[in-house]
Each structure stands twice: as C-alpha cells, then as structure tokens.
Enzyme design. Sequence first.
Site, short mmCIF file in Angstrom:
data_model
loop_
_atom_site.label_atom_id
_atom_site.label_comp_id
_atom_site.label_asym_id
_atom_site.label_seq_id
_atom_site.Cartn_x
_atom_site.Cartn_y
_atom_site.Cartn_z
N LYS A 28 39.30 66.49 60.89
CA LYS A 28 39.82 67.79 60.32
C LYS A 28 38.79 68.46 59.58
O LYS A 28 38.48 69.69 59.52
CB LYS A 28 41.03 67.55 59.37
CG LYS A 28 41.91 67.13 60.21
CD LYS A 28 43.31 66.98 59.20
CE LYS A 28 44.60 66.61 59.92
NZ LYS A 28 44.56 65.23 60.15
N GLU A 79 42.40 69.45 69.45
CA GLU A 79 43.88 69.36 69.52
C GLU A 79 44.38 68.57 68.42
O GLU A 79 45.44 68.52 67.60
CB GLU A 79 44.47 69.13 70.99
CG GLU A 79 45.76 69.05 71.11
CD GLU A 79 46.40 70.46 70.94
OE1 GLU A 79 47.00 70.76 69.83
OE2 GLU A 79 46.60 71.14 71.88
N GLY A 95 52.86 54.39 54.56
CA GLY A 95 51.74 54.90 55.02
C GLY A 95 51.77 56.37 55.43
O GLY A 95 51.05 56.66 56.29
N GLU A 141 48.40 58.99 51.89
CA GLU A 141 47.21 58.52 51.12
C GLU A 141 47.39 57.49 50.15
O GLU A 141 48.19 58.02 49.40
CB GLU A 141 45.99 59.28 51.02
CG GLU A 141 45.45 60.04 52.34
CD GLU A 141 44.91 59.27 53.44
OE1 GLU A 141 44.04 58.24 52.94
OE2 GLU A 141 45.62 59.16 54.66
N ASP A 154 45.91 69.18 51.68
CA ASP A 154 45.87 68.87 53.16
C ASP A 154 46.37 70.03 54.02
O ASP A 154 45.86 70.38 55.04
CB ASP A 154 46.76 67.64 53.23
CG ASP A 154 46.93 67.21 54.49
OD1 ASP A 154 45.79 66.99 55.21
OD2 ASP A 154 47.85 67.17 55.25
N LYS A 205 44.92 72.31 57.04
CA LYS A 205 45.44 72.57 58.23
C LYS A 205 45.67 74.22 58.38
O LYS A 205 45.64 74.53 59.45
CB LYS A 205 46.63 71.98 58.13
CG LYS A 205 46.64 70.57 58.28
CD LYS A 205 47.81 69.72 58.36
CE LYS A 205 47.75 68.11 58.51
NZ LYS A 205 48.83 67.48 58.25
N GLY A 252 49.91 59.78 63.16
CA GLY A 252 49.83 58.58 63.65
C GLY A 252 48.84 58.60 64.52
O GLY A 252 48.15 59.37 65.09
#
Length: 842
Positions: free
Chosen positions: A599, A626, A684, A687, A698, A702, A816
């Site tokens: 990212k 992607e 999980g 973080e 975050d 995005k 994931g």
Amino acid sequence: MSETTLSQEPVRVCIHKFGGTSVADADRLRAVTSIIREAERDSRSCVVSSAMAGVTDLLVALSDGKKDRFEALDQLERQHLAVLAALALADDDPAHDSIAALLSETRVLADAIGSVRVAPERLRDRLTSMGERLAVTLLAAALRQAGIPASAMFADEFLETSGAFGEADPTSFTDDRRTAAALRAVLDSNRIPVVTGFVGRGPDGDARLLGRGGSDLTASLLGSALGADEVVIWTDVPGVFTADPRLVPESQPIVHLHYREASEMAYFGSKVLHPRTVIPLIAKGIPAIVRSSIDPSLPGTRIDGQVGGTRQEQIAVSTLRDIALVSIEGGGLAGVAGVSARLFASLARAQISVVMISQGSSESSICIAVREADAGAAEAALRDEFRLDIARGVVEDVSIRRTVSIVTAVGSGMKHRVGTASLMSGALSRAGVNILAIAQGSSELSISFAIHDHSIRAAARALHEAVRAIPSEDPSRSPRLAIAIAGLGRVGREVAANVCANTPDRLIGLADSSGQAFAAAGFTHAESTRVTHAKSSGEQIAEMPEGESARNPALSMVEASIRSGMPNLVLVDTSATPAMVETVLAALSAGIDVVTANKEILACSTERYRELRSVSARTGAMLLGEATIGAALPVARTLRTIRGAGDQVLRIEASLSGTIGYLLGEIAAGERLSQTVARAVELGYAEPDPSADLLGSDMQRKAIILKRLAGFEGTDNVLVEPFVDVNGLTPNTPDFDSRLDEAGAVITRRIEEAKKSGATLRYLLKLVPSDKPSVGFVETHSGSSFDGMHGSESRIVIHTELNGDRPLVISGAGAGARPTAAAVLGDLAMVAERRFGGRERS
Ligand code: ADP
Ligand code: ASP
Ligand code: MG
C-alpha cells in the site's frame, strides 16, 4: 553378420576435431584418447586439434606486442611441459624432442618479432600456429601412450591456401588431392593422423592462418578431401544451441540443422562453428556432428542437407559484436540509379566486406554494417565515392556509429511466417532495446537487428524468448514472464509457490530485507520451496546458500534482473515498506512491469506518485496494485474497465476496514470497546498496535489509493474523522482501556440514535471527483448499498454515469494473505495478457 562380410564393407572414415578446451590438460587428452578408442571400433579416424585453451590468445597477444614476452613464453613453456610430464611417455617417444624443438622455435619467433616495431605478417602467422603444433604433438603422444598408433602432422605441409595472411582461403574447398594423399599415407600405415587445425600452406610454402576458430574449417576440409563419412566437432558444449549459452542461459541444444542454417548462424556470430565450416561438406553431403568432449554420451547436433526436423528447433539466435554502422543519407538519393552498386563497388575496392545491409523503404538512406576494425576505411571509401554527391547536396552525409552488435534470428522455421519480423522487433522494444537497423536475409533464413552493444544480452534473450514464442503446437515454447519478488512474508511466499507450481512463468529473484537470491534461468519448484520454507521458519535470505546479503536487496535484485537481459521481467512487491518506492521507480524506468501488494507504493506522496505515473507512461511499463485494495476483490480492474469503456465514475463509497467492521458489530451487540479491540488483535484482524485502524489512517491510505485508481484529480488530503481518537495513546498507556471504553460508549450512543431513525451507523470512506476524500461515520438507511453487510466484510460501491441509481457493488472478504496473493497472481496474468496478447499459454 559374419566377420568376413564386415571386413569387406568399405571402412568408415571420420574426422574428429577437438577444440581448445578439449585438449586443455593431460586429463582432457586422456578423455580424447577414450573417444578415439571408442570411435576406432567401427571406423578409421583422422584427428584435428586446436591449440590448448588460451594458447592462441596468448600467441596473438605476443605477436601484437601486447603481452610481456618473457612472461608469455614462460607461461607457454610451463603449460606444455606440465602436460608432457603428466603424460609419462616412454623415454624414447619422439614427443620429448619435438616439444623441445617447438618451444625453442616459439622463443626464436617471439624474439624476432619483439625486436622489430611492426611484426611482419609472415612471422606472426608462423608464431600463432605454434599452439596447434604443440597441441598435436602432445595429443599424438597421448594416443600412442594409450596404445593407439598416431602421428602428429603439420597441415602447412600439404593444405594449400591463398596468400592472405591471418585469414587465408583454402585453394580447394573440395578435392584437395595433396591433402588426401598425405593423410592416406598415414592411415595406410595404420596410424591415426593428428593434424594441426587453423593453419595451411601459402603459395610460398610458408604458414597461413585460416582465421580465428579456423580448426573447424580444417576438419571439414580434411573430411572433404578424404570423402569422409562424418566430421565430428568435439567442443565444450553439447551441440549447437538455440543461442549462445553464455548470453542466454535458457538456450537449448539443437538436434538437427540444415547446412544453410548452420552456416547462417555461424556467419552471424555463433562461435561454436567457424563460418565457413560447412562449405566443404555440402558438395559431398558429409554430415557434421557437434558434440561435447566433456560428456560424450550426449548425441549433439547433426548438421546435414536434410530439410525439416522438429519445428521447435528451427529458429535460433546468433550474436555478432564489434560492428560499426555506416550510413549514407539524403532525400536526393531516391531515384538516383546505382547508388547501392557504387556503394558496394567502393567498399569492395577498399577490401571491406559488408556484414549486413539495410535500406530504408524510401531509399533515402542506406545503412551497412561492417566490422568495427574496417569502420574508418569504410567511411573514407564512401566519402571519396560520394564526394560530388555530397558537394551537390544529393547525399547529406556519411555517418558512422561504433560499438554496435548484431543479433540475428536464424532458421527455416521463419519461412512463410507472416509478422515474424514485427513480432521480433516488438519483443526487442519491449525489452528496452533500441533497434538501429533491421535486415532480412534474402533467403528468408534470417532477420538481423543492429543494436547498441551494451544491450546485447537483453537483445539476445528477448529475441530468443520471442523466437520461442512464435505460435506452435509445442507447449514448451509458451511465452513466459520472468518474475522477481521483493518481500517474503506470507503473501510473497504464497505468490512464489504459485508461480513455480501453477504458471508457465519463471521465478528468477527473491529478496527480503536481509538479502537477495537470483537465478537467471529460473528457480525450480524445489529450490523456491526450500527458500520459502526456510524463510517461514525464520531464516533470512542472506544466510541461505542461494542468497547473498545486500544493502538494498530489492534494488540489487532488480539490477541483477536488468543485467541478466531477461525479457518480460516483472517486479512483484509484496513488502510493506515505503522505501520500496525507489526500487519500483528503478524497475519502471527500465521498462519492467511492477505488480504491488504494498500500500505504501500506491499511497505515497503526491509528488512521488506523479513520478511513478510519468515514468510508467514514458517506458510503457505497467504498475498494477489490485492487491492493495480489498485483497482479491476486483476493484482496480473494475475501475479500469469502467474508465476504459468511457463511463464516468461519479462517486465511490466503501467500507474497507475489516477491523472497524468487526468492532462496530461487536459494540452494537453490547461488548466493551477495549475488550473488542483486544480480541481483534488476538484474532489477527488488527495490528498489535491498532491505532492505525482506530485513528482511521488505514482507511485514509485506502481512500488515496482508491482515488488514484479511479483517476480522480484533486487533492490527496483526506478529511478524516477518527473512529476513536487515540492520538498519543498506545496499548501500553495506563488509561488506554478506559479511554477506549469512554469512546466506545459515545459510539454505542450514536449507534442507538441511528437505530431510532431506522438507520445503521457505519464507518465509510467517500470519494467524489471534485471534493476532498473523506473518512468517517455515516448513517445509512434501509435500501442503501451497504445493507446486509456484516463483520469484517469489505464493500465498495461505485456510482457511475451509465449505472445511474444502480451502483456497482463489490463485496466480500477484503483481507488475508491468500486472497492478497490471489490478487497479485491476477495482476501477473494481466501483465502476461498484455505482453503476449491472446497467445495461448499452458
Ligand atoms: P572450441 O575451442 O571447442 O572450438 P569455441 O570456444 O570456439 O570452442 O566454441 C564453443 C563455444 O561457443 C561455447 O563454449 C559457447 O560458449 C559458444 N557459443 C556461441 N554461440 C553458441 C551456440 N549457438 N551454440 C553453442 N555454443 C555457442
Ligand atoms: N586455436 C585457434 C583459435 O583459437 C583455432 C581454433 O580454435 O579453431 O582461434
Ligand atoms: Mg572454435
């Protein structure tokens, strides 16, 4: 078959030629004796030998005065005397005296040359041929030592040539009676002639060289003179390869070549054969077999007059260096009759041979390739020939470009194939190779490209790959990407495993933060598995046998990839570090496509991002990401499709944080925020330090990525309402939990208020083309596109002009390692699609 019938059959005669590495030391000489012993079982042999490896180079340097005379002579003596001693010959073997005499003659010749300023050619040819004389003396002795009667023979006693020094022509390419008689005399006395390659006898009776690599020609001349059944060229590679194996590691040995193909390959630089080797063989149809003296069990390459063979092998790549391009240009040239004729005549008068000619379709320029050593003379000859035309302005100029190389695709496989030339030039341009001139052989057997010498490796490999990719039923020629992966966390390892196991592509590089491992011909599945397993059990690449440490491992890996000249390179960035942006820029600048799951790359500063885009536009390299948004959800490609179809994205709303989705669900069900956060970390989702999620940074990142993928202009400043303002807090701060619960209580209240008005509280990002992107709480009402979304699911809602009030909704698991790796593999498939078009890949 009985003994008597056998002996009545005409006895086969084979010429066996051994190159420098095949006679490099006593062990190699013993290997040669085994080969001859084996051959003698069903045929008579005549042996030709080159000088021991390195000796001709040394002698050439010596006669050019480029090497210290005493040192060079010492080295020559030591080398040959060591072999003589190691052979442990009988005391009365004539080789002892012969070697001593040859070494002393070498010394006399070298001294004579050393005492004059310009060495006479006669002396140079004689001195340079001493290597072959020494070699055959030793080889014949080695055969005798092994119980095989043999005699050393110096070809300048019978093999007649023209008078030209350095590169003489044989007087007869076919019926050389004198040579045949000399060899038969020895064969008839049941000894094996062991003949010097490379040297013949000039009209004056003195030695003449046949040009570098000329021992191959000696072998075929002897073969033709004797009417031999076969000429075997024993060398250090198991045959003629589809390209020079030193430049193109993935080249393959060729089973069969037609004489014309072999000669075209040799002419255009395949060093494995001297260019004129096949000429003496054609008339009598004598086959030549190129084989490895290191592994004689391999079949090698057969060269003969048969057409056909397996299609796969019918195109190969040759490289020729030390070339210069001379061009004459001028609009006035069009229609001026006889320009080419004058050009060639003037070069011929100056005794310059033309390697390649390329004429622009407009006839307004003619470009010829000559050996670099001839460049000055060629320029002078043309300036002289065209001086009036230059004065009148018909010819603008004669220009010259040095340090050029020629790469040539050779093979009957090219005949009648439409578009082959454009396929090849396309492959070269994609590999970043600048094509200076193109020439198609009139026989349709070859296409040559003149290029800058510095890109020879890249060009050879790109052309080789393109040639292999020419459509055919053969799956082994399917085109392949060469993939280098930076970052070997779970995603990187997953990608590596998939590339090796499930795609036709090649994995050539692996890097982590400690070091990099590189394999130009590609890691095998077993190798990559070993590395990734070691990596998952905590080992660093720098510590592995395959790896080496580096200060900037990813950049070193990219540089190694570029140096390798591998075509169709792709850098996969599965790291998470902002520092990768430098490496990504370096890759894009070199025309390497980049697929990133990082990212930090797509959310980098505005200025950096512009740089990435402009470099990618300039070099045509793709930057795909992607995996950076919603893992395997097809967000980037959907946006590309929308934009590509001429539709307009009007607005995007998205819930892209699994963590926040989870937290909202839990506190709506009455859980305390502090506990929910702890569980999210445990599971999980979040973080270990969840502040990036809680602060909304975050989502902010995005939002920037999504905005860029959507092609929205405008500011990168995102308006962020934090989910919880934990600024200055960490999980270790004493009142972290109580502060979280306070904030949680506020959110719970907002959830309830929303509920009262029949709405749902969500944490979304919103993008419109003209305004600042924003991230924050939003109440959505029943009938919204976010209905029915739960838990850690991601959802992206795209409103476009054509879709009207029915937006496009992409929804599913947005995080994931496996889905992220799947997204990377999807991007790789897209790179392959663009590079290889619709061509079937298996
Ligand atoms: P020798 O001393 O046996 O004559 P050379 O060094 O002259 O050997 O030629 C063999 C070398 O030619 C190989 O080691 C290889 O590096 C090089 N070579 C160049 N092009 C090709 C090719 N197409 N196929 C095989 N070898 C090639
Ligand atoms: N020894 C010579 C050379 O190195 C001839 C040969 O190898 O064929 O050029
Ligand atoms: Mg050779």
